[in-house]
Design a protein around this motif. Structure first.
Motif, PDB file in Angstrom:
ATOM      1  N   LEU A 353      34.186  49.340  31.898  1.00  0.00           N
ATOM      2  CA  LEU A 353      33.858  47.956  31.586  1.00  0.00           C
ATOM      3  C   LEU A 353      32.972  47.368  32.685  1.00  0.00           C
ATOM      4  N   PRO A 354      31.728  46.972  32.350  1.00  0.00           N
ATOM      5  CA  PRO A 354      30.868  46.346  33.356  1.00  0.00           C
ATOM      6  C   PRO A 354      31.213  44.875  33.529  1.00  0.00           C
ATOM      7  N   MET A 355      31.111  44.395  34.761  1.00  0.00           N
ATOM      8  CA  MET A 355      31.307  42.982  35.035  1.00  0.00           C
ATOM      9  C   MET A 355      30.583  42.639  36.330  1.00  0.00           C
ATOM     10  N   GLN A 356      30.408  41.356  36.600  1.00  0.00           N
ATOM     11  CA  GLN A 356      29.785  40.944  37.848  1.00  0.00           C
ATOM     12  C   GLN A 356      30.640  41.384  39.023  1.00  0.00           C
ATOM     13  N   ASN A 357      29.985  41.782  40.103  1.00  0.00           N
ATOM     14  CA  ASN A 357      30.686  42.261  41.290  1.00  0.00           C
ATOM     15  C   ASN A 357      31.214  41.082  42.100  1.00  0.00           C
ATOM     16  N   VAL A 358      31.748  41.350  43.275  1.00  0.00           N
ATOM     17  CA  VAL A 358      32.293  40.313  44.150  1.00  0.00           C
ATOM     18  C   VAL A 358      31.168  39.734  45.000  1.00  0.00           C
ATOM     19  N   PHE A 359      31.063  38.422  45.014  1.00  0.00           N
ATOM     20  CA  PHE A 359      30.065  37.726  45.815  1.00  0.00           C
ATOM     21  C   PHE A 359      30.741  36.611  46.614  1.00  0.00           C
ATOM     22  N   PRO A 360      30.241  36.258  47.809  1.00  0.00           N
ATOM     23  CA  PRO A 360      29.124  36.883  48.519  1.00  0.00           C
ATOM     24  C   PRO A 360      29.538  38.190  49.157  1.00  0.00           C
ATOM     25  N   LYS A 361      28.543  38.908  49.687  1.00  0.00           N
ATOM     26  CA  LYS A 361      28.802  40.200  50.312  1.00  0.00           C
ATOM     27  C   LYS A 361      29.118  39.995  51.792  1.00  0.00           C
ATOM     28  N   LEU A 362      30.209  40.576  52.253  1.00  0.00           N
ATOM     29  CA  LEU A 362      30.574  40.525  53.656  1.00  0.00           C
ATOM     30  C   LEU A 362      30.273  41.882  54.293  1.00  0.00           C
ATOM     31  N   SER A 363      29.703  41.880  55.498  1.00  0.00           N
ATOM     32  CA  SER A 363      29.260  43.132  56.110  1.00  0.00           C
ATOM     33  C   SER A 363      30.408  43.960  56.675  1.00  0.00           C
ATOM     34  N   VAL A 364      31.495  43.323  57.083  1.00  0.00           N
ATOM     35  CA  VAL A 364      32.604  44.043  57.711  1.00  0.00           C
ATOM     36  C   VAL A 364      33.813  44.161  56.789  1.00  0.00           C
ATOM     37  N   THR A 365      34.145  43.092  56.089  1.00  0.00           N
ATOM     38  CA  THR A 365      35.329  43.086  55.217  1.00  0.00           C
ATOM     39  C   THR A 365      34.937  42.707  53.790  1.00  0.00           C
ATOM     40  N   PRO A 366      34.152  43.544  53.127  1.00  0.00           N
ATOM     41  CA  PRO A 366      33.689  43.191  51.780  1.00  0.00           C
ATOM     42  C   PRO A 366      34.819  43.140  50.764  1.00  0.00           C
ATOM     43  N   GLY A 367      34.647  42.298  49.763  1.00  0.00           N
ATOM     44  CA  GLY A 367      35.595  42.289  48.658  1.00  0.00           C
ATOM     45  C   GLY A 367      35.258  43.402  47.681  1.00  0.00           C
ATOM     46  N   ARG A 368      36.160  43.636  46.754  1.00  0.00           N
ATOM     47  CA  ARG A 368      35.892  44.649  45.728  1.00  0.00           C
ATOM     48  C   ARG A 368      36.775  44.399  44.515  1.00  0.00           C
ATOM     49  N   VAL A 369      36.347  44.929  43.383  1.00  0.00           N
ATOM     50  CA  VAL A 369      37.152  44.864  42.166  1.00  0.00           C
ATOM     51  C   VAL A 369      38.038  46.096  42.141  1.00  0.00           C
ATOM     52  N   ARG A 370      39.324  45.910  42.353  1.00  0.00           N
ATOM     53  CA  ARG A 370      40.256  47.031  42.412  1.00  0.00           C
ATOM     54  C   ARG A 370      40.713  47.465  41.022  1.00  0.00           C
ATOM     55  N   HIS A 371      40.866  46.509  40.125  1.00  0.00           N
ATOM     56  CA  HIS A 371      41.230  46.839  38.747  1.00  0.00           C
ATOM     57  C   HIS A 371      40.935  45.642  37.854  1.00  0.00           C
ATOM     58  N   ALA A 372      40.802  45.896  36.568  1.00  0.00           N
ATOM     59  CA  ALA A 372      40.570  44.832  35.595  1.00  0.00           C
ATOM     60  C   ALA A 372      41.875  44.085  35.313  1.00  0.00           C
ATOM     61  N   GLY A 373      41.756  42.994  34.547  1.00  0.00           N
ATOM     62  CA  GLY A 373      42.924  42.198  34.206  1.00  0.00           C
ATOM     63  C   GLY A 373      44.029  43.053  33.600  1.00  0.00           C
ATOM     64  N   PRO A 374      45.288  42.884  34.057  1.00  0.00           N
ATOM     65  CA  PRO A 374      46.380  43.774  33.645  1.00  0.00           C
ATOM     66  C   PRO A 374      47.001  43.392  32.301  1.00  0.00           C
ATOM     67  N   ALA A 375      47.811  44.287  31.782  1.00  0.00           N
ATOM     68  CA  ALA A 375      48.597  43.994  30.574  1.00  0.00           C
ATOM     69  C   ALA A 375      49.667  42.967  30.912  1.00  0.00           C
ATOM     70  N   LEU A 376      50.123  42.242  29.897  1.00  0.00           N
ATOM     71  CA  LEU A 376      51.129  41.198  30.096  1.00  0.00           C
ATOM     72  C   LEU A 376      52.428  41.786  30.640  1.00  0.00           C
ATOM     73  N   GLY A 377      52.880  41.265  31.771  1.00  0.00           N
ATOM     74  CA  GLY A 377      54.132  41.718  32.371  1.00  0.00           C
ATOM     75  C   GLY A 377      54.078  43.097  32.979  1.00  0.00           C
ATOM     76  N   GLU A 378      52.873  43.616  33.201  1.00  0.00           N
ATOM     77  CA  GLU A 378      52.730  44.981  33.702  1.00  0.00           C
ATOM     78  C   GLU A 378      53.419  45.194  35.050  1.00  0.00           C
TER      79      GLU A 378
END
Length: 404
Positions: A353-378
């Protein structure tokens, strides 16, 4: 109190957030915090969950394409906040959190025994983020306040659209999103203050105020000169040339050459250098007063060129220009690819699934998308088990009674 930080986990990995509420403003604030590593525990109604699970203009195989984005990096935990037992569970979770985010109508949390004074009894360093239409105080505070109403009250609706037509709206939920961004700024400021003092506080973000904050000099213009900004379509009054212009192959290009030096570069490319020294166009004020005739001159020139060679010429000449992008253009653009502006995330039902990445970009501690939205009560078992010590039998009983 806080989630354990791990290397590469993000700048906010030592923060635990409990997200309450639904739809967009509060959840988008939590998404932004989660993007940079915060552990976000999202409380949802048993059986139905956040309505965002069904929202979105388009769906794929019956699944929302908005939910995987706004709920990314979150843990889904069901909790009936209208049930006293559910309220007790929420208080116990919040007692172990750094931040709680809610976007209910003012007074709702207090009726549920989840007001700030009650919550901070067991957690004096707690930061409570409250996102509403009108804020927590004032005569309009009790009203239901959707993003569209905040956009109208904050001024952006009146100034958006073409002259002579009804006020228009942008194609996104800009009011909710702005309130979430300001709530995020307030949250980070409150975290900084807490690090110095050990003191928690309430962050009060109102949709109409977030919109108002973006309205530039609208207020002093009216107060001091009586000038009321109106709808002006694709241009800003007295800022020229800065508009969308036609091309020979039917495309549209946006050219922004309103600064004196940039306008001079444009006239050189047009083989009309005399325009840059013409009294009618040589200054910012003069160009603004003759916006329409200047746009006609530029349109006549752009209409004789295909879009791509025209844009190449403008870029080489140092004139800001570009096409009006659609999603298709974004997927095809090499700059988006080089900057990794679009990230692809595995989804159990939708595949990659494509989606927009994490912004803004940090040079030392960048954010990231670890997983998509979870199932209910997962994450019920993990969160309630790890944080509250509930075993399988206790969880089963809570589920049977509709608490989770």
């Amino acid at each position: 109190m806080t989630a354990e930080a791990t290397p590469g986990a993000g700048a906010l990995a030592d923060l635990r957030v409990v997200e309450m509420g639904q739809l967009l403003a509060g959840p988008f604030c939590a998404q932004l915090l989660g993007d940079f590593g915060a552990e976000v525990i999202k409380l949802e109604s048993p059986g139905t969950g956040d309505p965002m699970r069904q929202w979105g203009r388009e769906q794929s195989n019956g699944a929302s394409l908005w939910w995987p984005v706004v709920a990314r990096n979150k843990k889904s935990v069901t909790c009936n906040l209208r049930d006293p037992e559910g309220q007790r569970l929420a208080r116990e979770l919040i007692a172990q959190a750094d931040i709680v985010i809610e976007n209910f109508r003012p007074g709702t949390m207090e009726r549920w025994g989840l007001g700030y004074d009650r919550l901070r009894e067991g957690n004096p360093e707690l930061i409570m983020v409250r996102v509403t239409g009108y804020g927590q105080t004032g005569p309009y505070a009790p009203r239901a306040g959707y993003g569209s109403i905040g956009e109208a009250m904050g001024g952006i609706r009146y100034t958006t659209g073409d002259s002579g037509h009804r006020p228009a709206r942008t194609g996104i939920s800009i009011g909710d999103s702005l309130a979430a961004v300001f709530a995020t700024i307030g949250t980070l400021a409150a975290v900084h203050h807490r690090e110095k003092t050990g003191q928690g506080q309430v962050v009060d973000s109102a949709i109409y105020e977030a919109v108002l904050a973006m309205m530039e000099s609208l207020l002093p213009e009216y107060a001091l000169t009586g000038y009321q900004r109106e709808r002006t379509g694709s241009v800003l009054p007295n800022v020229a040339p800065s508009n969308v212009y036609p091309t020979a192959d039917g495309e549209m290009v946006l050219i922004a050459a309103n600064q004196d030096t940039v306008f001079a570069r444009l006239t050189e490319l047009m083989d009309r250098p005399e325009l840059a020294v013409d009294e009618r166009y040589r200054s910012h004020t003069a160009r603004g007063a003759r916006m329409a005739e200047l746009d006609d001159l530029i349109s006549a020139w752009t209409a004789g060129h295909d879009a791509e060679p025209l844009l190449a010429k403008l870029h080489e000449g140092g004139v800001p220009a570009g096409r009006i992008y659609t999603a298709r253009d974004m997927f095809a653009d090499p700059h988006f690819a080089a900057r990794e502006a679009i990230v692809r995330v595995a989804h159990p039902e939708l595949g990659e699934l494509p989606m927009q990445n994490v912004f803004p970009k940090l040079s030392v501690t960048p954010g990231r998308v670890r997983h998509a939205g979870p199932a209910l009560g997962e994450h019920n078992a993990a969160v309630y088990g790890e944080l509250l010590g509930l075993d399988a039998d206790q969880l089963a009983k809570l589920a049977e009674t509709g608490v989770i």
